[in-house]
Design an enzyme around this catalytic site. Structure first.
Site, PDB file in Angstrom:
ATOM      1  N   HIS A  77       0.879  -0.997   0.085  1.00 43.89           N
ATOM      2  CA  HIS A  77      -0.074   0.065   0.145  1.00 43.89           C
ATOM      3  C   HIS A  77       0.795   1.184   0.157  1.00 43.89           C
ATOM      4  O   HIS A  77       0.563   2.324  -0.516  1.00 43.89           O
ATOM      5  CB  HIS A  77      -1.085  -0.155   1.058  1.00 43.89           C
ATOM      6  CG  HIS A  77      -1.797   1.195   1.408  1.00 43.89           C
ATOM      7  ND1 HIS A  77      -2.871   1.449   0.512  1.00 43.89           N
ATOM      8  CD2 HIS A  77      -1.700   2.406   2.035  1.00 43.89           C
ATOM      9  CE1 HIS A  77      -3.467   2.560   0.867  1.00 43.89           C
ATOM     10  NE2 HIS A  77      -2.742   3.050   1.764  1.00 43.89           N
ATOM     11  N   HIS A 117     -10.093   3.146  -0.747  1.00 43.81           N
ATOM     12  CA  HIS A 117     -10.207   2.833   0.722  1.00 43.81           C
ATOM     13  C   HIS A 117     -11.329   1.353   0.688  1.00 43.81           C
ATOM     14  O   HIS A 117     -12.105   1.222   1.450  1.00 43.81           O
ATOM     15  CB  HIS A 117     -10.864   3.504   1.711  1.00 43.81           C
ATOM     16  CG  HIS A 117     -10.308   3.615   2.943  1.00 43.81           C
ATOM     17  ND1 HIS A 117     -10.822   4.026   4.237  1.00 43.81           N
ATOM     18  CD2 HIS A 117      -8.856   3.739   3.288  1.00 43.81           C
ATOM     19  CE1 HIS A 117      -9.907   3.957   5.189  1.00 43.81           C
ATOM     20  NE2 HIS A 117      -8.811   3.784   4.672  1.00 43.81           N
TER      21      HIS A 117
END
Length: 761
Positions: A58, A109
């Site tokens: 990420h 998200h």
């Protein structure tokens, strides 16, 4: 102070053989060995936490970085000419003229929004808003790209309800209009919803701020919310096995990995930041998002001209007994980190006090090139900051076109039964506009405030959102986001270009000039060579497309591991295009009927292209074949003509054609204008192909009768294909396809708008 024994740098040096849980933190053997090589010893617990989160997929882009470089390789100096900040910054920034700059970015998200849909979506909005704040801008609008499992699947209702409430609840509380987006239902997203949030902000060009820490002796100020245990999901070993217990209690174990947002704290933080910027009290600034203080301190230090020292125990905490590693890894929301000169600290603190924002001096910029962090007087971190922030592992993952791809491409729609009679065509239209794939998203968008602040000019259901930037001149921006997982599955290169083409066209139909691109690339596991092939091809398609159109990619996001077991989501590259409009008063609306007796003209070529289409999905549950042809030169020509038509007042409405083809565009435009129309099919045309083809590069325009000759003459002179496709009859209350069928506006509206309330209302 925590009762947990403090693992100091001195202790780490003296105990090289202590076993460490690096694998539980997501690090591989060679990555852990590399950390020890960098430090010349084993890492402390706090250092291990920092490296593990910052070297995660990420944060580090370790699987995608080798491919993302292609964006830079294909971006020319001319394309960069209006770009003030690009890839690598918190968000891209573009000069839009008259001294104004716009910053915008899309972030994902996804995984948190499945675990806890409301907070996952809400904090996704909050995080991207802080990225925009960190550039020195006032956030002015948000958009969202949402993907859910099949609309009638048991768990979809839970996820949809939470995500939509989360997006709306946070954005509405901030006073930010939600001006558009997309919602798609497909079984591949079951268990892996996509929540991609976009935020845009405005500033004067001279107010641009960047994330760097320079000037030895300058202070590091942490301001905003207190630091708690929420969001330490990526560092699971640092927290407990249960979600029970009070965060401040002595028996607490772990709070959920999903962050918890407070939009009212963020709203005050926005105003506080803007006053700090206006008073010139900020040298550098970084928001605290993924990886929390680990990210903020290492990135600020790495981008500066010296080192940094942090007194970690000074961080205001809302939980007792937190360890240094937990404080560094916390992803508690609504926090910012600023670099401030010593003489400005008192003024900085005074502004924060005025806004009731907690602010604490937690350290300073130092000479040298080390990031050191102490915990109650003992050094727990001593690292070169670039090794944490920017010099993580880079993988060239195996790339292999899947063996199944040939069969997928060969499985075309050629043999699928098509509607032939007038009754079958009408039934197809009604079935398609009622399907979850094409039905109205009004049930969703009505939960968002689209017009708060009074600067929204166009919002959902327009092709793109339009926001006024300058009240005096009328200068504004248009924003559109698009993606097609179905097309990208068939051909990732073409699928990414089709998404780019549609977003580009959606901006152009408002009369705006497309200027820049942001993206959010959502794919399955990078450890799957087939997924990496999809990713590589999509990146190349998007980069080559931007080069053809002459607009730069200013930044973006990559989200991997979107899959359940071995089943990945449809590859979903989300593309956002920013456009500039000189005067929002001349924007082109979507709805018909603005001028009595308008002529409907279809721009572009209509071909027999149904592979990957919504018709094939809704009528036959089919996915296969070759996507529609992309012609980016044609897209540029369309944009040029629409811009000229907007400036000269030649068109009264425009709507792009995409999913559902002409039929869907006509229904949406008629309902938007609450005006019926007659569609006149060309004599030699196949009614089904004309109505439902998803050929790219097409726009439906409504032209006042007095301007028809002038407009069509301009199209002919520029070699843009056009055909007169219908008329808007004043007072009409139906959509008629002449010689085929007619449907009342009332029936169309009921059919179009009834599906989502029935499923989720």
């Amino acid at each position: 102070m925590s009762a947990h024994p403090v693992d100091t740098v001195t202790a780490a040096t003296a105990t090289p053989d202590v076993a460490q849980p690096f694998k539980e933190l997501g690090l591989k053997d060679d990555e852990y060995a590399r950390i020890k090589e960098i430090l010349g010893r084993r890492p402390t617990e706090a250092e291990l936490a920092m490296y593990s989160v910052m070297w995660s997929e990420h944060c580090s882009y370790k699987s995608s970085k080798v491919h993302l470089r292609y964006f830079g390789e294909t971006t020319t100096d001319e394309m960069r000419s209006s770009m003030l900040a690009g890839i690598g910054e918190n968000a891209g920034v573009v000069d839009i003229g008259d001294g104004w700059a716009v910053t915008f970015k899309v972030e994902s998200h996804n995984h948190p929004s499945y675990v806890e849909p409301y907070q996952g979506a809400a904090t996704g909005v909050g995080g991207i808003v802080r990225d925009i704040m960190a550039m020195g801008a006032r956030p002015i609008a948000v958009m969202d790209q949402l993907r859910f499992g099949a609309a009638d699947a048991p768990d979809t209702r839970r996820v949809v309800d939470g995500v939509v409430r989360g997006v709306g609840g946070y954005g509405n509380s901030l006073g930010l209009p939600n001006i558009g987006g997309e919602t798609v239902f497909d079984e591949s997203y079951a268990g892996n919803p996509l929540v991609n949030a976009l935020c845009a902000g405005t500033m004067r060009v001279e107010d641009l701020h960047l994330a760097f820490a320079s000037g030895a002796g300058n202070k590091i100020i942490l301001f905003g919310a207190r630091t708690g245990l929420d969001g330490i999901g990526g560092v699971s070993v640092l927290a407990s096995e249960t979600f029970d217990g009070d965060e401040s209690g002595t028996g607490r174990k772990k709070l959920p990995a999903v962050q918890v947002g407070d939009p009212f704290t963020e709203k005050v933080l926005i105003e506080c930041c803007l006053e700090l910027y206006a008073a010139k009290l900020v040298v550098g600034i970084q928001d605290l998002g993924g990886a929390g203080l680990s990210c903020a301190t290492s990135e600020l230090a790495a981008a500066g001209d010296g080192g940094m020292h942090i007194n970690l125990e000074q961080v205001p905490m809302r939980a007792t007994g937190m360890t240094a590693a937990e404080v560094l890894s916390s992803e508690s929301q609504e926090r910012m980190c600023a670099v401030v000169t010593p003489e400005n600290v008192d003024a900085f603190m005074a502004v924060c006090k005025k806004w009731d924002v907690l602010a604490t001096d937690i350290g300073e910029v130092t000479d040298g090139d080390r990031l050191t962090i102490s915990w109650h007087g003992e050094t727990v971190v001593d690292v070169p900051p670039r090794t944490v922030a920017h010099e993580g592992p880079v993988y060239e993952r195996p790339v292999q076109r899947p063996a199944s791809q040939d069969a997928l491409v060969a499985n075309t729609t050629a043999g699928l039964k098509r509607p032939e009679s007038a009754d079958e065509l009408k039934a197809t239209l009604l079935k398609m506009i009622a399907s979850p794939a094409l039905c109205s998203r009004k049930w969703i968008t009505e939960q968002y405030d689209r017009y708060v602040r009074g600067n929204t000019v166009l919002a959902e259901n327009a092709d793109s959102g339009v926001i006024r930037v300058d009240e005096k001149t009328g200068r504004g921006i248009a924003l559109a986001t698009d993606a097609s997982g179905r097309y990208t599955a068939l051909d990732p290169y073409a699928g990414a270009q089709l998404a780019l083409a549609e977003a580009f066209r959606n901006v152009a139909v408002t009369g705006a000039t497309p200027k820049a691109v942001s993206n959010c690339l959502n794919f399955g596991s990078p450890e799957d060579p087939g997924v990496m092939w999809q990713f590589q091809q999509a990146v190349r398609g998007l980069a080559d497309g931007c080069a053809t159109l002459g607009i730069p990619v200013t930044g973006g996001n990559v989200s991997f591991y979107n899959q359940t077991g071995s089943t990945a989501i449809l590859p979903t590259p989300v593309v956002a295009v920013l456009g500039v409009i000189d005067d929002v008063h001349r924007r082109i609306p979507t709805g018909l009927g603005l001028e009595p007796g308008e002529t409907l003209i279809l721009l572009g070529d209509t071909n027999d292209e149904f592979d990957g289409s919504i018709w094939s999905q809704v009528e036959h549950g089919h996915l296969g074949g070759v996507p529609p042809k992309v012609d980016l030169e044609r897209e540029q020509l369309l944009a040029d003509i629409l811009l000229a038509a907007s400036r000269d007042g030649l068109v009264s409405a425009a709507h792009d054609l995409s999913e559902g083809g002409l039929a869907q565009a006509v229904v949406e435009a008629a309902l938007a204008g609450e005006t019926g129309c007659r569609i006149l099919l060309p004599d030699d045309a196949d009614p089904f192909v004309t109505l439902f083809s998803e050929s790219s590069g097409r726009v439906l325009v409504a032209v006042p009768r007095t301007e028809e000759t002038r407009f069509t003459g301009m199209c002919t002179a520029r070699n843009l294909p056009w055909v007169r496709i219908g008329v808007v009859d004043e007072g009409s209350d139906s959509v008629e396809v002449q010689g085929q069928f007619s449907v009342s506006l009332a029936e169309l509206r009921t059919t179009f708008e009834g599906t989502l309330p029935a499923l989720f209302g």
